[in-house]
Design an enzyme around this catalytic site. Sequence first.
Site, PDB file in Angstrom:
ATOM      1  N   ASP A   1      38.451  39.013  40.341  1.00  0.00           N
ATOM      2  CA  ASP A   1      37.956  40.051  41.202  1.00  0.00           C
ATOM      3  C   ASP A   1      36.749  40.861  40.529  1.00  0.00           C
ATOM      4  OD1 ASP A   1      38.039  41.686  43.183  1.00  0.00           O
ATOM      5  OD2 ASP A   1      39.998  42.683  42.623  1.00  0.00           O
ATOM      6  N   HIS A   2      36.041  41.553  41.347  1.00  0.00           N
ATOM      7  CA  HIS A   2      34.932  42.310  40.677  1.00  0.00           C
ATOM      8  C   HIS A   2      34.385  41.721  39.666  1.00  0.00           C
ATOM      9  CE1 HIS A   2      35.302  45.722  43.430  1.00  0.00           C
ATOM     10  NE2 HIS A   2      36.371  45.495  43.226  1.00  0.00           N
TER      11      HIS A   2
ATOM     12  N   GLU B   1      33.686  36.183  47.819  1.00  0.00           N
ATOM     13  CA  GLU B   1      33.868  37.338  48.620  1.00  0.00           C
ATOM     14  C   GLU B   1      32.630  38.022  48.113  1.00  0.00           C
ATOM     15  OE1 GLU B   1      37.450  39.299  49.587  1.00  0.00           O
ATOM     16  OE2 GLU B   1      37.027  41.241  48.395  1.00  0.00           O
TER      17      GLU B   1
HETATM   18 ZN   LIG Z   1      37.229  46.602  45.000  1.00  0.00          ZN
END
Ligand SMILES: [Zn+2]
Length: 422
Positions: free
Chosen positions: A83-84, A197
Site C-alpha cells: 500500500d502507498h 491501484e
Molecule cells: Zn490511502
Amino acid sequence: MSLPSPTTLGLKKSFGFGDRLGLAGPGHLAALQRHGQGFAGIFAQQSIREMTRTRRSPEEVMLAAQNTLAGANYAPPWGADADHLKTTEDIDKTAAAGFTFFTLDPSPFVNNAADRLGLAELEAQIATLLQDGIFTAGWESEYLKSAHDVGPAAGAPLSFERAGLQRAAVKYGRAIHQVGLLAAHLAKTLKRPYEIEVSVDETDTPTRPLEHLFWALELRRRGVIERVVSLAPRFIGDFEKGVDYKGDLAEFEKQLRVHAAIAKECGPYKISVHSGSDKFSIYPIVGRVCGDRLHLKTAGTSYLEALRVVCRVDQTLFGQIAAYAATRFSEDKASYHISANETTVAAIAKTAPADYERVYLDEPVGRQLLHVTFGSTLTLGTTPSGRPFKDGIMEILQNNPGLHAEVLVKHLGRHLSLLNAG
Ligand SMILES: [Zn+2]
C-alpha cells in the site's frame, strides 16, 4: 506445511484487512467468511509508512497472512496489497516479498496550488510541463475535441474547457507521469502476474469528476490502464481516522455515482475507498453504487480492536498505554486527518478504569488518540517497569485468541454487512 500464495483479483469486489500486529488474521478471515459474501480478502496489506512505524518488514506482513490462511486451509483466491508505494525501492522491497497488488501513490507530485492559479500562471506551468516532457505538443486537442459520455450518472456528457483542462494538467500532470514511471518499473522488473491501484486520496482537495476523468484518460493514453484494477479518488466530506464519515450523504452519493461511472467507462476498474474503516453511514451507499466494482481498505481499526482485548483483559496495562499515548499525541498526530486535539485529549485523561472501553474505544477522541499513536506505542512505549507495550499487547492477544477473533468479527463484520446491505 506449504504456504499459500496471494494472487491477482482483477475486478473482483475486495476488502483490505490491514493487520499491524500480525495476529488479526483469524478474526479477519472469520469476518469475511461470515459477513463478506462476494468479497475477496486482501489479507496482507500494509503501507510503507505503517511498516516503518511498526518496524515490520514486507516479509513479516506476508508471512502473518500466509500462516493464518494455511492454518485454516483457506482455498479461495486472496490478495496482498503493498500500500502507498512512492518509489521504485518501495516496489522492489514489496515485490520481493511476493505482494501482488501494488498501490502507487504519487501524492508528493500533486500540485495542490493549481486550484488557485490564474490563467497566465497556468499557461506558464503548462509550458514547463511541455519542456519537461510530461506532455507533448498538441496534447490538449484530444480532450477539447469532444465530450465524454460516461452514462446517465453524470447528468450530461463530461466535457473539458481549456482552463479546467490546464488546471487538471498542472495539478496532476507530474503525478500521472510518476505513476507511469512506477508502472514501467513494475512492468520491467516483475515477471509474474500483478495488478495496480492508483491512489490519489492524499491530496488537499477532493477529486472532482473531471479530474478523475483526466486521470483515467491519461492512464489510458500512457498505456498504464491495462494493469489498473482500482483507483482511489479523494471523496468529498471528511474521512477522519477511526470515526464515521462526516459530510453530506446525498452529495457524497451523487459524486460517487459519477466516479463509479467514469471507472466503468474508462477502465473498467474498481473504485477504491481508503481510510475506509468505521465509515458506517456511507457503506450502504458505497455498496449500492459501486456494486462489485469496489475495493475498501481498513487498517487502524483492527489495531483498536486489539486494544479492546487489552482493555478487557488488563486494565492496568491499558491505562498505561492510554496515558503514554496522550504524551505522544501532539507529535504523532501531525500526518493525520483528525478532529481530536490537545484540549479534547487532555479532557479524557482522568477517565476511570471502568469507563476506559467506552471513552477510548467507542468514542471519537479516544479512538483518534489511540489510532494516531500506534507507531510510538508499538515501538517506543514501555510500562513503568520498562517492559515494551508491544510485548504485553502481543502476550494478551496470544493468550486470548477467541476474544480477539470475536471483537474483530463483530467490528469488521459490521463493515461488510453494511456494504452488502446497499
Ligand atoms: Zn490511502
